[in-house]
Scaffold this motif. Structure first.
Motif, short mmCIF file in Angstrom:
data_model
loop_
_atom_site.label_atom_id
_atom_site.label_comp_id
_atom_site.label_asym_id
_atom_site.label_seq_id
_atom_site.Cartn_x
_atom_site.Cartn_y
_atom_site.Cartn_z
N ASP A 279 9.50 12.06 9.63
CA ASP A 279 8.47 11.57 10.55
C ASP A 279 7.36 10.84 9.81
OD1 ASP A 279 9.86 12.56 12.70
OD2 ASP A 279 8.65 14.39 12.89
N VAL A 280 6.95 11.38 8.66
CA VAL A 280 5.90 10.74 7.88
C VAL A 280 6.39 9.39 7.34
CG1 VAL A 280 4.56 10.88 5.73
CG2 VAL A 280 4.71 12.85 7.25
N LEU A 281 7.60 9.37 6.81
CA LEU A 281 8.15 8.11 6.28
C LEU A 281 8.30 7.07 7.39
CD1 LEU A 281 10.89 9.45 3.84
CD2 LEU A 281 8.67 8.49 3.25
N HIS A 282 8.71 7.52 8.57
CA HIS A 282 8.84 6.60 9.70
C HIS A 282 7.49 6.00 10.07
CE1 HIS A 282 10.47 4.81 13.32
NE2 HIS A 282 9.53 5.40 14.04
N SER A 283 6.45 6.83 10.06
CA SER A 283 5.11 6.33 10.39
C SER A 283 4.63 5.33 9.33
CB SER A 283 4.12 7.49 10.51
OG SER A 283 3.85 8.09 9.24
N TYR A 284 4.98 5.60 8.06
CA TYR A 284 4.64 4.64 7.00
C TYR A 284 5.33 3.29 7.25
CZ TYR A 284 2.76 8.45 4.05
OH TYR A 284 2.02 9.49 3.53
N GLN A 285 6.62 3.33 7.60
CA GLN A 285 7.40 2.11 7.75
C GLN A 285 6.91 1.25 8.92
OE1 GLN A 285 11.61 3.10 7.86
NE2 GLN A 285 11.42 4.42 6.07
N GLN A 286 6.20 1.86 9.85
CA GLN A 286 5.67 1.10 10.98
C GLN A 286 4.41 0.31 10.61
OE1 GLN A 286 5.37 4.42 13.79
NE2 GLN A 286 6.92 3.41 15.06
N ARG A 287 3.76 0.66 9.51
CA ARG A 287 2.48 0.05 9.18
C ARG A 287 2.56 -1.45 8.91
NH1 ARG A 287 -0.54 4.98 5.78
NH2 ARG A 287 -0.61 6.39 7.60
N PRO A 288 3.53 -1.96 8.14
CA PRO A 288 3.61 -3.41 7.99
C PRO A 288 3.78 -4.15 9.30
CG PRO A 288 4.89 -2.33 6.27
CD PRO A 288 4.50 -1.26 7.26
N GLN A 289 4.60 -3.61 10.21
CA GLN A 289 4.81 -4.29 11.47
C GLN A 289 3.56 -4.23 12.35
OE1 GLN A 289 8.21 -2.49 13.43
NE2 GLN A 289 6.95 -1.17 14.69
N ILE A 290 2.78 -3.16 12.24
CA ILE A 290 1.52 -3.08 12.99
C ILE A 290 0.55 -4.13 12.48
CG2 ILE A 290 -0.52 -1.64 13.40
CD1 ILE A 290 1.37 0.80 13.37
N LEU A 291 0.45 -4.25 11.16
CA LEU A 291 -0.46 -5.23 10.55
C LEU A 291 -0.04 -6.65 10.91
CD1 LEU A 291 -2.77 -5.95 8.59
CD2 LEU A 291 -1.11 -5.85 6.74
N VAL A 292 1.23 -6.97 10.72
CA VAL A 292 1.70 -8.33 10.97
C VAL A 292 1.71 -8.63 12.47
CG1 VAL A 292 3.64 -9.93 10.70
CG2 VAL A 292 3.00 -8.41 8.83
N GLY A 293 2.00 -7.64 13.28
CA GLY A 293 1.93 -7.83 14.73
C GLY A 293 0.52 -8.18 15.17
N HIS A 294 -0.47 -7.52 14.58
CA HIS A 294 -1.87 -7.83 14.88
C HIS A 294 -2.21 -9.25 14.46
CE1 HIS A 294 -6.16 -7.09 15.45
NE2 HIS A 294 -6.38 -7.61 14.25
N TYR A 295 -1.70 -9.66 13.30
CA TYR A 295 -1.95 -11.02 12.81
C TYR A 295 -1.36 -12.06 13.76
CZ TYR A 295 -1.20 -15.30 10.13
OH TYR A 295 -1.17 -16.61 9.74
N ILE A 296 -0.11 -11.87 14.17
CA ILE A 296 0.54 -12.83 15.06
C ILE A 296 -0.20 -12.92 16.39
CG2 ILE A 296 2.64 -13.25 16.41
CD1 ILE A 296 4.24 -12.08 14.06
N LYS A 297 -0.55 -11.79 16.94
CA LYS A 297 -1.28 -11.77 18.22
C LYS A 297 -2.62 -12.48 18.09
CE LYS A 297 -2.77 -8.53 21.84
NZ LYS A 297 -2.83 -7.09 22.22
N LYS A 298 -3.30 -12.24 16.99
CA LYS A 298 -4.60 -12.86 16.72
C LYS A 298 -4.47 -14.38 16.63
CE LYS A 298 -8.45 -12.33 13.43
NZ LYS A 298 -8.87 -11.60 12.19
N LYS A 299 -3.44 -14.85 15.92
CA LYS A 299 -3.24 -16.29 15.75
C LYS A 299 -2.86 -16.96 17.07
CE LYS A 299 -3.37 -18.22 12.30
NZ LYS A 299 -4.49 -18.87 11.57
N LEU A 300 -2.01 -16.33 17.85
CA LEU A 300 -1.60 -16.91 19.12
C LEU A 300 -2.76 -16.95 20.11
CD1 LEU A 300 1.97 -15.40 19.57
CD2 LEU A 300 1.38 -17.75 18.99
N ASN A 301 -3.59 -15.91 20.12
CA ASN A 301 -4.75 -15.89 21.00
C ASN A 301 -5.74 -16.98 20.61
OD1 ASN A 301 -3.80 -13.75 22.53
ND2 ASN A 301 -4.90 -12.19 21.36
N ALA A 302 -5.89 -17.20 19.30
CA ALA A 302 -6.80 -18.25 18.84
C ALA A 302 -6.30 -19.62 19.23
CB ALA A 302 -6.96 -18.15 17.32
#
Length: 306
Positions: A279-302
């Motif tokens: 469970d801990v490793l799974h939560s770690y593996q989600q972090r890059p996608q959370i960061l990059v997902g935020h970036y993509i959403k931010k760029k598209l909104n802009a």
């Protein structure tokens, strides 16, 4: 054929005059063919490409980004565009393409050749590509997200070396510094986990090439290992993986704005094997996608506001 003599980010391009004489281009490992598929209609709107090692992780990212962009549909199935081959998986969600690349330099290199040609045939423009991955950290807490400043080889040099026609060809592993800073700012916006910019060491092997003590073969001591990792740390290296150097080199050759975002699963100075729970490793593996997902959403909104 489109050509560029400058390092711009207007459109990805290929540099192969032989492609012009081909009636059709078969992207064998994707099982896609320009003779039977309208690439501009299928992929022409792609602005972001995210690549990662495993097919299930990239499907997970496709489902995640669909939710982030408001494109998710209840009980929706996201078809694997490359389902007729077992080499790679590809998913498309609006302007985002999510593609698996397997493990190691040879596997990601093959995928990138065909991905770059796909973007070229589709006449895509202004594309940003990000590798999402896991890594071993050096001197960092597990779960830290590392945005790569410069990929380095196992001798701590910023280069990718390949033998072509029997001759050694060395290429730069320069990544886009502005993109790295934008991603770091996204990490600060989220404030959910530690995010740093640092050098990444790319190796040809998971065991001896990364100074592990737990492989089938090991000809060095614990002290030798620690001395090597200390040298890597002194060179600014904070994580180790197996794809970043060729990824950076090929993206630069293609004028693709590129970044590498990897989470550390452990501190290699404290051990070689993973001891955290699933469970801990799974939560770690989600972090890059959370960061990059935020970036993509931010760029598209802009872009919508401009």
């Amino acid at each position: 054929m489109r050509k560029s003599t400058t390092f711009s980010f207007l459109s990805p391009f290929v540099n192969n005059p032989h492609l012009d004489s081909m009636k059709e281009d078969i992207l064998y490992h994707f099982n896609l063919n320009t003779g039977t598929l309208n690439f501009p209609a299928k992929f022409g709107d792609v602005k972001f490409v995210c690549v990662g090692g495993s097919p299930w992780r990239m499907k997970s990212f496709a489902e995640y980004i669909a939710g982030e962009l408001g494109l998710a549909v209840p009980n929706a199935e996201y078809p694997n565009i490359c389902e007729s081959t077992d080499r790679y998986a590809m998913y498309k969600v609006g302007p985002v393409l999510s593609v698996s690349h397997g493990m190691g330099i040879p596997s990601i290199s093959i995928m990138l050749h065909e991905l770059i040609k796909l973007l070229y045939h589709a006449r895509c423009t202004d594309v940003t590509i990000v590798r999402l991955g896991t890594s071993g950290g050096i001197g960092l807490h597990p779960g830290t997200v590392v945005i790569t400043k410069q990929p380095m080889d196992a001798t701590f040099l910023p280069r990718f070396e390949q033998v072509i026609l029997g001759k050694s060809v060395v290429r730069s592993t320069e990544l886009d510094g502005d993109l790295a800073e934008e991603l770091l700012q996204c990490g600060k916006d989220l404030a959910e986990f530690d995010t740093v910019i640092a050098n990444t060491m790319c190796t040809l092997d998971f065991y001896e090439g990364q100074a592990r003590l737990d492989g089938a073969f090991c000809s060095y001591t614990e002290e030798d290992k620690q001395n090597y990792l200390a040298k890597a740390y002194a060179a600014g290296v904070r994580n180790i993986e197996m794809e970043s150097s060729v990824f950076a080199a090929m993206c630069k050759l293609s004028n693709l704005r590129a970044a590498v975002v990897c989470v550390t699963l452990l501190d290699r100075q404290k051990g070689d094997q993973l001891s955290s729970s699933h469970d801990v490793l799974h939560s770690y593996q989600q972090r890059p996608q959370i960061l990059v997902g935020h970036y993509i959403k931010k760029k598209l909104n802009a872009s919508k506001k401009s």
